[in-house]
Design a protein around this motif. Structure first.
Motif, PDB file in Angstrom:
ATOM      1  N   ARG A   1      60.390 -78.379  21.602  1.00  0.00           N
ATOM      2  CA  ARG A   1      61.344 -77.812  20.655  1.00  0.00           C
ATOM      3  C   ARG A   1      61.938 -78.889  19.763  1.00  0.00           C
ATOM      4  NH1 ARG A   1      64.920 -73.742  24.531  1.00  0.00           N
ATOM      5  NH2 ARG A   1      63.161 -72.495  25.326  1.00  0.00           N
ATOM      6  N   TRP A   2      62.311 -80.017  20.384  1.00  0.00           N
ATOM      7  CA  TRP A   2      62.908 -81.105  19.597  1.00  0.00           C
ATOM      8  C   TRP A   2      61.915 -81.660  18.587  1.00  0.00           C
ATOM      9  CZ3 TRP A   2      67.947 -82.069  19.449  1.00  0.00           C
ATOM     10  CH2 TRP A   2      68.732 -81.636  20.513  1.00  0.00           C
ATOM     11  N   ILE A   3      60.680 -81.840  19.008  1.00  0.00           N
ATOM     12  CA  ILE A   3      59.669 -82.405  18.105  1.00  0.00           C
ATOM     13  C   ILE A   3      59.380 -81.454  16.951  1.00  0.00           C
ATOM     14  CG2 ILE A   3      57.253 -83.116  17.932  1.00  0.00           C
ATOM     15  CD1 ILE A   3      57.488 -84.143  20.825  1.00  0.00           C
ATOM     16  N   SER A   4      59.193 -80.146  17.273  1.00  0.00           N
ATOM     17  CA  SER A   4      58.911 -79.177  16.213  1.00  0.00           C
ATOM     18  C   SER A   4      60.085 -79.042  15.252  1.00  0.00           C
ATOM     19  CB  SER A   4      58.572 -77.817  16.822  1.00  0.00           C
ATOM     20  OG  SER A   4      59.660 -77.323  17.598  1.00  0.00           O
ATOM     21  N   ALA A   5      61.329 -79.053  15.786  1.00  0.00           N
ATOM     22  CA  ALA A   5      62.499 -78.970  14.913  1.00  0.00           C
ATOM     23  C   ALA A   5      62.594 -80.187  13.999  1.00  0.00           C
ATOM     24  CB  ALA A   5      63.766 -78.848  15.758  1.00  0.00           C
ATOM     25  N   ALA A   6      62.297 -81.378  14.548  1.00  0.00           N
ATOM     26  CA  ALA A   6      62.340 -82.595  13.728  1.00  0.00           C
ATOM     27  C   ALA A   6      61.295 -82.552  12.629  1.00  0.00           C
ATOM     28  CB  ALA A   6      62.131 -83.815  14.620  1.00  0.00           C
TER      29      ALA A   6
ATOM     30  N   ILE B   1      60.021 -79.866  11.197  1.00  0.00           N
ATOM     31  CA  ILE B   1      60.437 -78.892  10.192  1.00  0.00           C
ATOM     32  C   ILE B   1      61.520 -79.471   9.285  1.00  0.00           C
ATOM     33  CG2 ILE B   1      61.598 -76.673   9.866  1.00  0.00           C
ATOM     34  CD1 ILE B   1      60.206 -75.723  12.427  1.00  0.00           C
ATOM     35  N   LEU B   2      62.505 -80.159   9.881  1.00  0.00           N
ATOM     36  CA  LEU B   2      63.575 -80.752   9.072  1.00  0.00           C
ATOM     37  C   LEU B   2      63.041 -81.816   8.127  1.00  0.00           C
ATOM     38  CD1 LEU B   2      66.444 -81.051  11.732  1.00  0.00           C
ATOM     39  CD2 LEU B   2      66.281 -79.430   9.828  1.00  0.00           C
ATOM     40  N   VAL B   3      62.104 -82.619   8.601  1.00  0.00           N
ATOM     41  CA  VAL B   3      61.510 -83.653   7.745  1.00  0.00           C
ATOM     42  C   VAL B   3      60.763 -83.013   6.578  1.00  0.00           C
ATOM     43  CG1 VAL B   3      59.749 -85.454   7.648  1.00  0.00           C
ATOM     44  CG2 VAL B   3      61.389 -85.417   9.533  1.00  0.00           C
ATOM     45  N   LEU B   4      60.009 -81.956   6.868  1.00  0.00           N
ATOM     46  CA  LEU B   4      59.280 -81.274   5.803  1.00  0.00           C
ATOM     47  C   LEU B   4      60.221 -80.657   4.783  1.00  0.00           C
ATOM     48  CD1 LEU B   4      56.415 -79.525   7.837  1.00  0.00           C
ATOM     49  CD2 LEU B   4      56.235 -81.532   6.344  1.00  0.00           C
TER      50      LEU B   4
END
Length: 299
Positions: free
Chosen positions: A17-22, A24-27
């Motif tokens: 979850r943390w990796i996917s959220a990071a 998405i935020l970067v994109l």
């Protein structure tokens, strides 16, 4: 014997979850940076929203979508009833109608209707004892707006026929039996018992189709109907601000789609299954299925 120590509580780490959220935020940050550096005059977009031609395009988009969807619903109900008919001719006609209008691309249908005057110079409806009820040039009757309306409505009616048929099939047969047991005619049973309960199945896909219809009206720009895309092209042909005018059209599309989505949400709530389960016909059907056999005793 010493008591065993309680096992420690270890919180589950959701690394995914943390990796996917990071990511998405970067994109999203990268997208914001890209749009900030894009050669777009952002201050011009709100101005284009209120151009007269854009307002006309918005009106025609909504009008075309509402009339086409309303016509499609009426035709779709008729075709769905024909598909369920005991008459084999009606069933085969309905099946052929759905096969034809669902199989052809919408743009192709619009273009065929728009160019109908190439094969039929006049549209005539003769009277039995001479004269005509209607006798007019095809170009006069089939305008660009009419051609777009026919193409969109007839294509959508084929999908609506299948949606309505699925909704009618979803209603338990006990509902119809309960209505017949109190002397209701088939037409009244359909209007007052079957259709109201089938709406919970019909409304969600119909709402989605209406949203697609709002966006599908953009194909009418090909034959010169002044809807949002055509209006944006008219503005950009004068000032060459293509992206800015397209973004203004996109804003209006999002507005009308959001309004349609909210309306769909409240319609679905109005026909909620829990509310319908309290109807007298639902209780009557349940009673017919579960009532014990009562035998009279003779003394």
């Amino acid at each position: 014997m010493a008591e065993a120590e309680p096992l420690p509580i270890v919180r589950l780490k959701h690394w995914g979850r943390w990796i996917s959220a990071a990511i998405i935020l970067v994109l999203l940050v990268l997208l914001g940076i890209a749009l900030g550096n894009a050669q777009i005059q952002w201050d011009s977009v709100p101005e284009f929203l209120w151009y007269r031609v854009m307002a006309v395009g918005l009106l025609n988009t909504v009008l075309l979508a509402v009339i086409a969807q309303g016509s499609a619903i009426v035709i779709g109900i008729v075709i769905a009833l024909m598909r369920r008919s005991a008459n084999p001719v009606a069933r085969w006609f309905a099946a052929g109608y759905i096969w034809l209008f669902r199989g052809l691309p919408v743009l192709l249908q619009i273009l065929i209707w728009y160019n109908l005057a190439l094969v039929f110079e006049f549209v005539s409806i003769p009277l039995p004892f001479g004269g005509y009820l209607l006798h007019e040039q095809t170009n006069v009757l089939i305008t660009a707006f009419t051609a777009a309306l026919l193409g969109l409505a007839l294509n959508e009616s084929a999908y609506m026929a299948e949606i309505v048929r699925a909704g009618l099939n979803s209603v338990d047969s006990g509902q119809t039996e309960a209505a017949k047991s109190i002397g209701m005619s088939p037409g009244a049973t359909l209007r007052r018992v079957v259709l109201p309960q089938a709406m919970r199945v019909i409304i969600p896909p119909t709402g989605n189709d209406f949203i697609n219809m709002l966006k599908g009206t953009s194909m009418a720009s090909v034959i010169g109907v002044t809807e949002l895309i055509h209006a944006a092209n008219n503005i950009s042909s004068n000032n060459l601000l293509v992206m800015e005018t397209l973004l203004a059209a996109a804003v209006w599309y999002m507005v009308v789609v959001t309004v349609a989505g909210v309306g769909q949400h409240y319609l679905e709530r109005a026909f909620d299954a829990e509310d319908r389960s309290r109807s007298p016909f639902s209780r009557a059907a349940k009673a017919l299925r579960t009532a014990p056999l009562v035998r009279s005793e003779r003394g």
